[in-house]
Motif scaffolding. Structure first.
Motif, short mmCIF file in Angstrom:
data_model
loop_
_atom_site.label_atom_id
_atom_site.label_comp_id
_atom_site.label_asym_id
_atom_site.label_seq_id
_atom_site.Cartn_x
_atom_site.Cartn_y
_atom_site.Cartn_z
N ALA A 278 0.63 -1.20 -0.07
CA ALA A 278 -0.01 -0.09 0.05
C ALA A 278 0.86 1.19 0.01
CB ALA A 278 -1.06 0.01 1.14
N ALA A 279 2.04 1.16 0.73
CA ALA A 279 2.89 2.44 0.74
C ALA A 279 3.53 2.65 -0.82
CB ALA A 279 3.97 2.04 1.67
N SER A 280 3.94 1.34 -1.42
CA SER A 280 4.18 1.73 -2.75
C SER A 280 3.22 1.99 -3.84
CB SER A 280 5.00 0.62 -3.37
OG SER A 280 6.12 0.20 -2.81
N GLY A 281 1.82 1.68 -3.70
CA GLY A 281 0.62 2.03 -4.71
C GLY A 281 0.46 3.33 -4.30
N ALA A 282 0.56 4.04 -3.12
CA ALA A 282 0.21 5.43 -2.65
C ALA A 282 1.01 6.29 -3.51
CB ALA A 282 0.47 5.70 -1.23
N LEU A 283 2.13 5.77 -4.21
CA LEU A 283 3.17 6.56 -5.04
C LEU A 283 2.85 6.43 -6.49
CD1 LEU A 283 6.30 5.87 -3.05
CD2 LEU A 283 4.96 7.97 -2.87
N ASN A 284 1.80 5.48 -6.73
CA ASN A 284 1.79 5.15 -8.39
C ASN A 284 0.50 5.64 -8.68
OD1 ASN A 284 1.28 3.75 -10.57
ND2 ASN A 284 2.15 2.02 -9.83
N ASN B 126 -1.16 5.16 -11.49
CA ASN B 126 -2.10 4.49 -12.27
C ASN B 126 -3.21 3.17 -11.15
OD1 ASN B 126 -1.53 5.06 -14.89
ND2 ASN B 126 0.50 4.06 -14.53
N ALA B 127 -2.57 3.25 -9.92
CA ALA B 127 -3.14 2.49 -9.04
C ALA B 127 -4.69 2.65 -8.43
CB ALA B 127 -2.22 2.32 -7.59
N ARG B 128 -5.23 1.78 -8.14
CA ARG B 128 -6.66 2.09 -7.75
C ARG B 128 -6.58 2.61 -6.52
NH1 ARG B 128 -11.74 -2.31 -7.35
NH2 ARG B 128 -13.28 -0.88 -6.52
N TYR B 129 -6.07 1.93 -5.49
CA TYR B 129 -5.98 2.41 -3.80
C TYR B 129 -4.54 3.01 -3.91
CZ TYR B 129 -9.58 -1.11 -3.99
OH TYR B 129 -10.83 -1.98 -4.28
N ARG B 130 -4.65 4.44 -3.52
CA ARG B 130 -3.38 5.31 -3.13
C ARG B 130 -3.29 5.81 -1.94
NH1 ARG B 130 -2.29 9.45 -7.80
NH2 ARG B 130 -0.40 9.35 -6.72
N LYS B 131 -3.50 4.72 -0.97
CA LYS B 131 -3.57 5.38 0.48
C LYS B 131 -2.68 4.32 1.15
CE LYS B 131 -6.77 5.80 4.51
NZ LYS B 131 -7.95 5.51 4.78
N ARG B 132 -1.97 4.83 2.10
CA ARG B 132 -1.28 3.87 3.09
C ARG B 132 -1.98 3.39 3.88
NH1 ARG B 132 4.34 4.80 3.39
NH2 ARG B 132 5.34 6.65 1.66
N VAL B 133 -1.77 1.93 4.43
CA VAL B 133 -2.64 1.23 5.39
C VAL B 133 -1.53 0.89 6.49
CG1 VAL B 133 -3.88 -0.94 5.62
CG2 VAL B 133 -4.01 0.37 3.50
N THR B 134 -2.21 0.86 7.81
CA THR B 134 -1.45 0.30 9.03
C THR B 134 -1.82 -1.16 8.99
OG1 THR B 134 -3.17 1.03 10.45
CG2 THR B 134 -1.59 2.61 9.86
N ALA B 135 -0.86 -1.88 9.87
CA ALA B 135 -1.31 -3.17 10.30
C ALA B 135 -2.51 -3.31 11.09
CB ALA B 135 -0.05 -3.66 11.25
N GLU B 136 -2.88 -2.19 11.79
CA GLU B 136 -4.04 -2.15 12.80
C GLU B 136 -5.14 -2.12 11.94
OE1 GLU B 136 -0.48 -1.39 14.89
OE2 GLU B 136 -1.19 -0.33 13.31
#
Length: 396
Positions: free
Chosen positions: A172-178, A180-190
């Protein structure tokens, strides 16, 4: 090497749930790839479309569908289907045409408009298909299969739900920088742990979504690339599309019950391990040569399995590799710096092509904030239902 083909252009239509037809996504990706390559559509000698079973007849003849949408100009047309490996099969067909001299420039396109929820078997009853049997006889839909695989890793290797969650956090951390990604939000383990259980032990955020999207590549002979002023392009050096080694995939239950002679030894290596091995052997490289890998993370646990299948670590050591940060950006072998399916979701015929797009941008140094410094060799990996292998190695 004479067996190399050049990647002149890569293009994508952003992933999401756009509610439009797959042709629109594929044409947008194709035009982006052509522009990236500096090639006019009329110069393309062949177009290979990766089929989608969800687009009706146009989806079954995707090559011709995309050629018509771009404007008939006499190019050769090929359409291929290999479930999740369709994009790799399309790349393989294009590469074969170039190396055989049938075409100097080939456009590869895949796109999908996916339903909400998990994929169901398409095409009616298929009692000779082990995946249809898995769905209909066992009731093991894809999320159920992912959960069972996760349970196996926990039982055999000691993986934990916290390990699985960290795969999602990383991707998710990498997708936040892309873009073209659908989900561009960082996610926590919690947040992963708090998401709904889908197939224990996997939560909603452990499993990829289904998405709309498209991806395309412009491939050419090395001679054409040099003529166009690209003396050192990204090159495809290997494409592995192998099948499994299971002598009797569909069981004949009366025989099994009465005659032990039909029992066979399991194969010496797993299907996914064979996919990678063939790619390495063809490319003349090994896991130690890789700069990055793009793998099919249908679930967080399956990404960990790919680490071992690709030889990035020994069997049972995937979670340790993850915990050490080796597969994160800046690590020894970053995996899914695109964000993976965790950030994109599945647009089935496009995804294996999208993986090669990411390798192309990384090897060219054009990946922006998610760039892997000094990337020189990359590998993709996935597998399609009904025994379709998929791995591409690209070099610079």
């Amino acid at each position: 090497m004479t067996d190399d083909v050049a990647v002149l252009g890569a293009g994508m239509h952003p992933w999401g749930k756009w509610g439009r037809g797959f042709v629109e996504y594929g044409v947008a990706a194709a035009r982006a790839a052509l522009a990236d390559a500096g090639v006019d559509w009329r110069e393309v000698g062949s177009i290979v479309g990766a089929d989608t079973v969800r687009g009706g007849y146009p989806g079954y003849v995707a090559g011709a569908t995309f050629a018509k949408a771009l404007g008939w100009q006499g190019a050769r047309v090929t359409s291929v289907y290999a479930a999740c490996a369709s994009g790799a099969q399309a790349v393989s067909a294009a590469r074969a045409q170039i190396l055989s001299g049938l075409a100097d420039v080939v456009l590869v396109v895949g796109a999908d408009s996916a339903p909400k929820g998990f994929f169901r078997p398409a095409g009616g009853d298929r009692p000779d298909d082990p995946d249809w049997l898995r769905f209909r006889v066992l009731g093991a839909t894809n999320p159920t299969y992912f959960g069972l695989y996760a349970r196996r890793r926990m039982a055999v290797h000691g993986d934990t739900v916290e390990d699985f969650a960290q795969v999602k956090v990383k991707n998710a951390a990498s997708g936040a920088l892309n873009p073209n990604a659908r989900y561009r939000k960082r996610v926590t383990a919690e947040e992963v742990a708090a998401s709904a259980v889908v197939a224990d032990p996997l939560r909603l955020l452990d499993i990829c979504a289904t998405s709309d999207g498209g991806a395309a590549l412009v491939l050419s002979s090395m001679e054409f690339a040099r003529r166009r002023g690209a003396p050192d392009p990204v090159r495809i050096r290997a494409v592995s599309t192998v099948s499994p080694r299971y002598p009797r995939t569909v069981l004949d239950l009366p025989d099994i019950a009465t005659d032990s002679a039909v029992a066979v030894e399991p194969p010496a290596e797993t299907f996914r391990t064979s996919i990678a091995r063939v790619a390495y052997e063809e490319a003349g490289v090994g896991p130690e040569d890789l700069s990055l890998a793009e793998v099919y993370d249908l679930s967080t646990a399956l990404e960990l399995q790919w680490y071992e299948d690709l030889g990035l670590c020994s069997e049972g050591e995937a979670a340790k590799l993850l915990r050490e940060g080796a597969t994160a950006p800046g690590g020894r072998i970053p995996v899914n710096v695109s964000g993976g399916l965790a950030s994109f979701g599945e647009a089935v015929p496009a995804q294996a092509i999208a993986q090669v797009c990411e390798l192309t941008w990384q090897l060219r140094g054009d990946a922006g904030d998610r760039q892997v410094p000094g990337a020189r060799v990359g590998i993709t990996a996935n597998q399609g239902l009904f025994g379709h292998g998929s791995s591409v190695i690209a070099v610079r």
